[in-house]
Design a protein around this motif. Structure first.
Motif, PDB file in Angstrom:
ATOM      1  N   ILE A  51       0.854  -1.188   0.000  1.00 48.23           N
ATOM      2  CA  ILE A  51       0.000   0.000   0.000  1.00 48.23           C
ATOM      3  C   ILE A  51       0.887   1.234   0.000  1.00 48.23           C
ATOM      4  O   ILE A  51       1.825   1.344   0.792  1.00 48.23           O
ATOM      5  N   LEU A  52       0.577   2.149  -0.904  1.00 45.14           N
ATOM      6  CA  LEU A  52       1.237   3.448  -0.976  1.00 45.14           C
ATOM      7  C   LEU A  52       0.190   4.494  -0.602  1.00 45.14           C
ATOM      8  O   LEU A  52      -1.001   4.287  -0.842  1.00 45.14           O
ATOM      9  N   ILE A  53       0.634   5.596  -0.038  1.00 49.49           N
ATOM     10  CA  ILE A  53      -0.299   6.672   0.310  1.00 49.49           C
ATOM     11  C   ILE A  53       0.173   7.967  -0.333  1.00 49.49           C
ATOM     12  O   ILE A  53       1.318   8.378  -0.160  1.00 49.49           O
ATOM     13  N   ASN A  54      -0.735   8.588  -1.070  1.00 46.56           N
ATOM     14  CA  ASN A  54      -0.481   9.899  -1.657  1.00 46.56           C
ATOM     15  C   ASN A  54      -1.085  10.944  -0.724  1.00 46.56           C
ATOM     16  O   ASN A  54      -2.296  11.000  -0.551  1.00 46.56           O
TER      17      ASN A  54
ATOM     18  N   THR B 214       2.033  10.206  -9.848  1.00 49.53           N
ATOM     19  CA  THR B 214       3.180  10.028  -8.956  1.00 49.53           C
ATOM     20  C   THR B 214       3.262   8.580  -8.483  1.00 49.53           C
ATOM     21  O   THR B 214       4.337   7.979  -8.476  1.00 49.53           O
ATOM     22  N   ALA B 215       2.132   8.002  -8.110  1.00 56.13           N
ATOM     23  CA  ALA B 215       2.108   6.609  -7.636  1.00 56.13           C
ATOM     24  C   ALA B 215       2.581   5.646  -8.712  1.00 56.13           C
ATOM     25  O   ALA B 215       3.327   4.701  -8.430  1.00 56.13           O
ATOM     26  N   MET B 216       2.175   5.882  -9.948  1.00 56.75           N
ATOM     27  CA  MET B 216       2.588   4.988 -11.035  1.00 56.75           C
ATOM     28  C   MET B 216       4.099   5.014 -11.228  1.00 56.75           C
ATOM     29  O   MET B 216       4.682   4.033 -11.677  1.00 56.75           O
ATOM     30  N   GLY B 217       4.728   6.115 -10.861  1.00 57.22           N
ATOM     31  CA  GLY B 217       6.179   6.200 -10.953  1.00 57.22           C
ATOM     32  C   GLY B 217       6.893   5.563  -9.771  1.00 57.22           C
ATOM     33  O   GLY B 217       8.099   5.343  -9.817  1.00 57.22           O
ATOM     34  N   LYS B 218       6.162   5.257  -8.719  1.00 57.86           N
ATOM     35  CA  LYS B 218       6.776   4.706  -7.508  1.00 57.86           C
ATOM     36  C   LYS B 218       6.567   3.202  -7.345  1.00 57.86           C
ATOM     37  O   LYS B 218       7.252   2.573  -6.564  1.00 57.86           O
ATOM     38  N   THR B 219       5.614   2.644  -8.045  1.00 54.85           N
ATOM     39  CA  THR B 219       5.312   1.225  -7.872  1.00 54.85           C
ATOM     40  C   THR B 219       6.105   0.356  -8.843  1.00 54.85           C
ATOM     41  O   THR B 219       6.444   0.797  -9.939  1.00 54.85           O
ATOM     42  N   GLN B 220       6.369  -0.860  -8.415  1.00 58.48           N
ATOM     43  CA  GLN B 220       6.989  -1.866  -9.284  1.00 58.48           C
ATOM     44  C   GLN B 220       5.942  -2.890  -9.722  1.00 58.48           C
ATOM     45  O   GLN B 220       6.272  -3.915 -10.307  1.00 58.48           O
ATOM     46  N   ALA B 221       4.681  -2.610  -9.412  1.00 60.14           N
ATOM     47  CA  ALA B 221       3.606  -3.572  -9.649  1.00 60.14           C
ATOM     48  C   ALA B 221       3.223  -3.661 -11.120  1.00 60.14           C
ATOM     49  O   ALA B 221       3.471  -2.745 -11.907  1.00 60.14           O
ATOM     50  N   ASP B 222       2.574  -4.776 -11.445  1.00 58.40           N
ATOM     51  CA  ASP B 222       2.015  -4.958 -12.786  1.00 58.40           C
ATOM     52  C   ASP B 222       0.715  -4.169 -12.927  1.00 58.40           C
ATOM     53  O   ASP B 222       0.382  -3.692 -14.008  1.00 58.40           O
TER      54      ASP B 222
END
Length: 196
Positions: free
Chosen positions: A48-51, A83-91
């Motif tokens: 889980i990431l939080i913006n 921003t989140a899309m740039g921080k995740t390594q997820a598919d």
């Protein structure tokens, strides 16, 4: 091979209707609103990431990755998503708002199934009547498209996703799943409804 799915909880807004209080930190039944969202989605995702554009130190107790928008100025949910899309390594990245404490516990499973079945770029939740544009499952590879959309001065999520292949996933069987809380009165109403 199973796909890695992360989630970002959007808590980056100004919360004007909440009197400026940080909505994710407003208490509902003795817990911050964001904690309710986390409880619902944590079993469904890897990370889980939080913006959050303020109170990041307080949000840090809920997630290892807490970040503000790349572009300052409270540009709306799309700025947090980019921003989140740039921080995740997820598919795949699940996007949910911090003010939806009753999210479905099968949200990811149903949205991922629809995404695959329809060979879509993103899946958007619906309560059976209305689409919920800030509840979506998307491919982080859409980041450039979203960045260009923002750079052009656009802000409306549904205008952006209309440019892509979208699977709309109905949760009509869970009509209260996307109740969101925008005002102190709504916090009180939902508290009463959940304790009855």
């Amino acid at each position: 091979m199973s796909l890695r799915i992360d989630a970002v909880i959007l808590a980056g807004g100004q919360a004007r209707r909440m009197g400026g209080q940080d909505k994710g930190l407003v208490e509902l039944l003795g817990k911050p609103m964001i904690e309710h969202a986390i409880t619902r989605i944590q079993p469904q995702v890897k990370e889980i990431l939080i913006n959050a554009n303020r109170n990041q130190n307080l949000y840090a107790q809920f997630a290892d990755c807490v970040f503000g928008d790349e572009d300052s100025g409270f540009l709306g949910p799309l700025a947090g998503m980019v921003t989140a899309m740039g921080k995740t390594q997820a598919d795949l990245l699940l996007v949910v708002p911090c003010d939806c404490p009753c999210l479905p516990t099968d949200l990811v499973a149903r949205m991922a199934a629809a995404l695959e079945a329809e060979a879509a770029d993103l899946a958007v939740a619906s309560d059976g009547e209305y689409e919920q544009p800030v509840v979506m499952l998307l491919k982080p590879s859409l980041r450039d498209s979203m960045k260009a959309f923002l750079a052009a001065g656009e802000r409306k999520i549904d205008f952006w996703y209309a440019k892509h292949k979208v699977a709309v996933v109905s949760f009509a069987d869970q009509p209260n799943a996307f109740v969101n809380v925008n005002t102190p009165e709504q916090v009180e109403q939902l508290s009463k409804a959940l304790t009855q």
